[in-house]
Design a protein around this motif. Structure first.
Motif, short mmCIF file in Angstrom:
data_model
loop_
_atom_site.label_atom_id
_atom_site.label_comp_id
_atom_site.label_asym_id
_atom_site.label_seq_id
_atom_site.Cartn_x
_atom_site.Cartn_y
_atom_site.Cartn_z
N VAL A 133 0.84 -1.20 0.00
CA VAL A 133 0.00 0.00 0.00
C VAL A 133 0.88 1.25 0.00
O VAL A 133 0.65 2.19 -0.76
CB VAL A 133 -0.93 0.02 1.23
CG1 VAL A 133 -1.70 1.34 1.31
CG2 VAL A 133 -1.92 -1.14 1.18
N LEU A 134 1.89 1.24 0.85
CA LEU A 134 2.80 2.39 0.94
C LEU A 134 3.46 2.70 -0.40
O LEU A 134 3.47 3.86 -0.85
CB LEU A 134 3.90 2.08 1.97
CG LEU A 134 3.64 2.46 3.42
CD1 LEU A 134 4.69 1.82 4.31
CD2 LEU A 134 3.65 3.96 3.58
N HIS A 135 4.00 1.69 -1.03
CA HIS A 135 4.74 1.94 -2.27
C HIS A 135 3.81 2.30 -3.42
O HIS A 135 4.16 3.13 -4.26
CB HIS A 135 5.63 0.74 -2.59
CG HIS A 135 6.81 0.63 -1.68
ND1 HIS A 135 7.97 1.35 -1.87
CD2 HIS A 135 7.01 -0.08 -0.53
CE1 HIS A 135 8.83 1.09 -0.90
NE2 HIS A 135 8.27 0.22 -0.08
N ARG A 136 2.62 1.72 -3.45
CA ARG A 136 1.64 2.13 -4.47
C ARG A 136 1.21 3.58 -4.23
O ARG A 136 1.03 4.35 -5.18
CB ARG A 136 0.42 1.21 -4.44
CG ARG A 136 0.69 -0.20 -4.94
CD ARG A 136 -0.62 -0.94 -5.14
NE ARG A 136 -0.43 -2.35 -5.40
CZ ARG A 136 -1.41 -3.19 -5.71
NH1 ARG A 136 -2.66 -2.75 -5.78
NH2 ARG A 136 -1.17 -4.46 -5.92
N LEU A 137 1.04 3.93 -2.96
CA LEU A 137 0.66 5.31 -2.63
C LEU A 137 1.71 6.29 -3.10
O LEU A 137 1.39 7.34 -3.66
CB LEU A 137 0.45 5.43 -1.12
CG LEU A 137 0.26 6.85 -0.56
CD1 LEU A 137 -0.97 7.50 -1.17
CD2 LEU A 137 0.16 6.80 0.96
N ARG A 138 2.98 5.97 -2.88
CA ARG A 138 4.05 6.87 -3.31
C ARG A 138 4.08 7.01 -4.82
O ARG A 138 4.41 8.07 -5.35
CB ARG A 138 5.40 6.39 -2.78
CG ARG A 138 5.53 6.49 -1.26
CD ARG A 138 5.29 7.90 -0.77
NE ARG A 138 5.35 8.02 0.67
CZ ARG A 138 4.44 8.65 1.39
NH1 ARG A 138 3.39 9.21 0.81
NH2 ARG A 138 4.57 8.74 2.70
N GLN A 139 3.73 5.95 -5.54
CA GLN A 139 3.65 6.04 -7.00
C GLN A 139 2.50 6.94 -7.43
O GLN A 139 2.60 7.66 -8.43
CB GLN A 139 3.48 4.65 -7.61
CG GLN A 139 4.71 3.76 -7.47
CD GLN A 139 4.45 2.34 -7.94
OE1 GLN A 139 3.32 1.95 -8.22
NE2 GLN A 139 5.50 1.54 -8.01
N LEU A 140 1.42 6.92 -6.66
CA LEU A 140 0.24 7.72 -7.00
C LEU A 140 0.43 9.19 -6.69
O LEU A 140 0.02 10.06 -7.47
CB LEU A 140 -0.99 7.21 -6.23
CG LEU A 140 -1.60 5.88 -6.66
CD1 LEU A 140 -2.65 5.45 -5.65
CD2 LEU A 140 -2.22 6.02 -8.04
N SER A 141 1.03 9.49 -5.53
CA SER A 141 0.99 10.87 -5.04
C SER A 141 2.30 11.38 -4.47
O SER A 141 2.30 12.38 -3.77
CB SER A 141 -0.09 10.98 -3.96
OG SER A 141 0.21 10.14 -2.86
N ALA A 155 9.17 -0.23 4.99
CA ALA A 155 8.26 0.88 5.24
C ALA A 155 9.00 2.21 5.27
O ALA A 155 8.57 3.21 4.69
CB ALA A 155 7.51 0.66 6.56
N ALA A 156 10.16 2.21 5.93
CA ALA A 156 10.95 3.45 6.02
C ALA A 156 11.38 3.94 4.65
O ALA A 156 11.46 5.15 4.42
CB ALA A 156 12.17 3.22 6.91
N SER A 157 11.64 3.01 3.73
CA SER A 157 12.07 3.41 2.39
C SER A 157 10.97 4.13 1.63
O SER A 157 11.24 4.81 0.63
CB SER A 157 12.54 2.19 1.59
OG SER A 157 11.45 1.36 1.24
#
Length: 224
Positions: free
Chosen positions: A65-73, A94-96
């Motif tokens: 979820v975290l990495h997909r979120l960073r790709q989105l926004s 997670a920290a990355s």
């Protein structure tokens, strides 16, 4: 107000988070989601400031979820992980993804409120470390906050000369926004934000929040 999305498949945990946020000034619960897919779908609305994210979700991992979120926004939404997952690899992954903090279940009400208060007041920093062993809350804190006074090596894609330019554009007397620093340095806002976040992580600058009448708080930067 900081509009918060709670992502956890346990209704009891969601209720606990809701009650805690209702007691804390500056926060409002915008919604809850029980799966990673539901969380990402809700985040597409663009009105969430902060996500309280569990790692163990029924469809896919909170790390995904975290990495997909960073790709989105990119970094438009802040994330605090609230999970029983305490192995070093998960925390490092997670920290990355540039999380604001990581809270290991179970925890006390006082610690939860301390973490949320620290976020509200502008303290957050990450630097990944890979370690397969389980970590206690103190170890997780050290991992998430590492870099404030330690390794100042620039991430890939950043240059020393531009980092110095950005650092010199920020004063101790008056806090500046990423937009103001970008204009002063002739950079895009996103590029300026990357340098500013690096300088916060390494302890050169500190960040703080300025709250308006509505919407997410503006992040400001100041020399230490």
């Amino acid at each position: 107000m900081i509009r918060t999305l709670i992502v956890d498949d346990d209704p009891a945990v969601c209720r606990m988070h809701i009650r805690a946020l209702e007691r804390l000034p500056g926060f409002v619960v915008a919604d809850t989601a029980a799966t990673g897919a539901a969380a990402l779908d809700r985040l597409l609305d663009g009105d969430i400031d902060l996500v309280l994210l569990d790692i163990h979700l029924p469809d896919f991992s909170g790390v995904e979820v975290l990495h997909r979120l960073r790709q989105l926004s990119d970094d438009a939404v802040d994330v605090i992980v609230v999970s029983s997952a305490n192995d070093g690899i998960t925390v490092s992954q997670a920290a990355s993804a540039r999380i604001a903090d990581y809270l290991v279940k179970p925890f006390s009400r006082a610690l939860f409120e301390q973490k949320l208060g620290a976020y509200r007041d502008g303290s957050a920093a990450t630097r990944p470390r890979v370690d397969p062993a389980p970590l206690g809350q103190e170890d997780v804190n050290a991992l998430i906050e590492a870099g404030r006074s330690g390794d100042r090596r620039l991430p890939k894609g950043l240059s020393e000369s531009t980092a110095r330019l950005v650092e010199n554009a920020v004063s101790a007397e008056q806090a500046s926004s990423a937009i103001e620093v970008a204009a002063a340095c002739g950079l895009s806002r996103i590029t300026a934000r990357r340098y500013l976040d690096h300088l916060v992580r390494t302890g050169v600058l500190r960040s703080e929040h300025r709250y308006g009448q509505r919407g997410r708080p503006e992040i400001l930067y100041r020399r230490r």
